[in-house]
Design a protein around this motif. Sequence first.
Motif, short mmCIF file in Angstrom:
data_model
loop_
_atom_site.label_atom_id
_atom_site.label_comp_id
_atom_site.label_asym_id
_atom_site.label_seq_id
_atom_site.Cartn_x
_atom_site.Cartn_y
_atom_site.Cartn_z
N HIS A 92 -12.06 8.79 -5.19
CA HIS A 92 -10.77 8.16 -5.55
C HIS A 92 -9.61 9.05 -5.13
O HIS A 92 -8.58 9.13 -5.81
N PHE A 93 -9.81 9.75 -4.01
CA PHE A 93 -8.81 10.69 -3.50
C PHE A 93 -7.44 10.05 -3.33
O PHE A 93 -6.40 10.70 -3.45
N TYR A 94 -7.42 8.72 -3.07
CA TYR A 94 -6.16 8.03 -2.76
C TYR A 94 -5.21 7.99 -3.95
O TYR A 94 -4.02 7.74 -3.79
N GLU A 95 -5.74 8.29 -5.16
CA GLU A 95 -4.84 8.32 -6.32
C GLU A 95 -3.79 9.43 -6.20
O GLU A 95 -2.76 9.39 -6.86
N LYS A 96 -4.09 10.44 -5.37
CA LYS A 96 -3.11 11.52 -5.18
C LYS A 96 -2.24 11.31 -3.94
O LYS A 96 -1.42 12.16 -3.59
N MET A 97 -2.39 10.18 -3.28
CA MET A 97 -1.62 9.99 -2.04
C MET A 97 -0.12 9.81 -2.24
O MET A 97 0.65 10.14 -1.34
N PRO A 98 0.36 9.31 -3.40
CA PRO A 98 1.81 9.30 -3.57
C PRO A 98 2.41 10.70 -3.41
O PRO A 98 3.52 10.85 -2.90
N LYS A 99 1.67 11.74 -3.78
CA LYS A 99 2.13 13.12 -3.55
C LYS A 99 1.83 13.57 -2.12
O LYS A 99 2.66 14.20 -1.47
N LEU A 100 0.65 13.23 -1.62
CA LEU A 100 0.18 13.80 -0.36
C LEU A 100 0.73 13.07 0.87
O LEU A 100 0.74 13.65 1.97
N PHE A 101 1.11 11.81 0.70
CA PHE A 101 1.55 11.00 1.85
C PHE A 101 2.74 10.14 1.41
O PHE A 101 2.69 8.91 1.51
N PRO A 102 3.80 10.77 0.90
CA PRO A 102 4.86 10.03 0.19
C PRO A 102 5.65 9.07 1.08
O PRO A 102 6.21 8.10 0.57
N HIS A 103 5.66 9.31 2.41
CA HIS A 103 6.47 8.46 3.28
C HIS A 103 5.81 7.12 3.56
O HIS A 103 6.40 6.26 4.22
N ASN A 104 4.54 6.92 3.12
CA ASN A 104 3.87 5.64 3.34
C ASN A 104 3.13 5.21 2.07
O ASN A 104 1.92 5.36 1.97
N PRO A 105 3.85 4.66 1.11
CA PRO A 105 3.24 4.31 -0.18
C PRO A 105 2.14 3.25 -0.05
O PRO A 105 1.28 3.15 -0.92
N ALA A 106 2.13 2.47 1.05
CA ALA A 106 1.11 1.43 1.21
C ALA A 106 -0.28 2.02 1.46
O ALA A 106 -1.30 1.38 1.25
N MET A 107 -0.33 3.29 1.91
CA MET A 107 -1.60 3.90 2.31
C MET A 107 -2.59 3.96 1.14
O MET A 107 -3.76 3.62 1.28
N ALA A 108 -2.10 4.38 -0.03
CA ALA A 108 -2.99 4.49 -1.20
C ALA A 108 -3.59 3.12 -1.52
O ALA A 108 -4.79 3.00 -1.80
N GLU A 109 -2.76 2.11 -1.47
CA GLU A 109 -3.22 0.76 -1.79
C GLU A 109 -4.25 0.28 -0.78
O GLU A 109 -5.23 -0.38 -1.14
N ASN A 110 -4.04 0.60 0.51
CA ASN A 110 -5.01 0.22 1.54
C ASN A 110 -6.40 0.76 1.21
O ASN A 110 -7.40 0.06 1.33
N PHE A 111 -6.46 2.03 0.81
CA PHE A 111 -7.75 2.63 0.46
C PHE A 111 -8.32 2.00 -0.81
O PHE A 111 -9.52 1.74 -0.89
N ALA A 112 -7.45 1.78 -1.79
CA ALA A 112 -7.92 1.21 -3.07
C ALA A 112 -8.55 -0.16 -2.85
O ALA A 112 -9.51 -0.54 -3.53
N LYS A 113 -8.03 -0.91 -1.85
CA LYS A 113 -8.52 -2.27 -1.61
C LYS A 113 -9.74 -2.31 -0.70
O LYS A 113 -10.41 -3.33 -0.61
N ASN A 114 -9.98 -1.21 0.05
CA ASN A 114 -11.05 -1.21 1.05
C ASN A 114 -12.01 -0.06 0.75
O ASN A 114 -11.86 1.06 1.25
N SER A 115 -13.01 -0.36 -0.09
CA SER A 115 -13.86 0.73 -0.57
C SER A 115 -14.70 1.35 0.55
O SER A 115 -14.99 2.55 0.53
N LYS A 116 -15.08 0.55 1.55
CA LYS A 116 -15.88 1.11 2.66
C LYS A 116 -15.05 2.13 3.45
O LYS A 116 -15.52 3.23 3.77
#
Length: 196
Positions: A92-116
């Motif tokens: 569930h690494f993407y839960e920290k992406m708002p900190k790690l990749f702040p310029h693209n907030p959609a990225m965390a959601e992409n991972f959350a929706k695509n488990s593979k």
Amino acid sequence: MKPIVSDEGLEILFRKARTHHTWRPQPVTDEELRALYDLVKWGPTSANSSPARFLFLRTPEAKQRLKPALSPGNVEKTMSAPVTAIIATNYHFYEKMPKLFPHNPAMAENFAKNSKMAETTAYRNGTLQGGYFILAARAHGLDCGPMSGFDNAKVDAEFFPPDVKSNFLCNLGYGDESKLFPRNPRLHFDEVCKLL
Ligand SMILES: Cc1cc2nc3c(=O)[nH]c(=O)nc-3n(C[C@H](O)[C@H](O)[C@H](O)COP(=O)(O)O)c2cc1C
């Protein structure tokens, strides 16, 4: 081509660095472990995902919790190592992406929706960070003994919440060079590389 890292540096990181199984009685301090992580964290991961997690077992009590999961051949070298790191991956690494990749907030959601995609990304980048870990340890003068001979499920049940899974173990310390086996060869450029 002249390397920009000194030749001595290359010997320490690659050519003379060995996988160690026997340890000198010299401790590894918490400060050394912090300094090691402070290098590891700069190694690149896709979308800066940084999925690796590191659990350092430093005490006899912590080592005893690991012991039942080890392959017989890995018990003695692990029990006697000053520190054993469990290199793990947070799926569930993407839960920290708002900190790690702040310029693209959609990225965390992409991972959350695509488990593979999340699983592939976690395993690939967590393993890369494990490689950075070995090189960072060597850069600090520490010796490593990486190991995959253990029961991952047992380790995960003992040490981690469900979203974190062990990848490999790495003993850390100052190795006894007199106990090393002769080194095995590596593959030549022409056996594994192609120039197109
Ligand atoms: C991911 C990984 C898992 C390994 N697992 C084990 C293991 O379970 N037990 C062991 O004795 N050595 C293990 N090794 C050690 C390898 O056999 C060793 O690194 C390799 O033969 C190269 O040795 P050298 O660094 O001395 O040249 C492992 C190494 C890596 C990188």
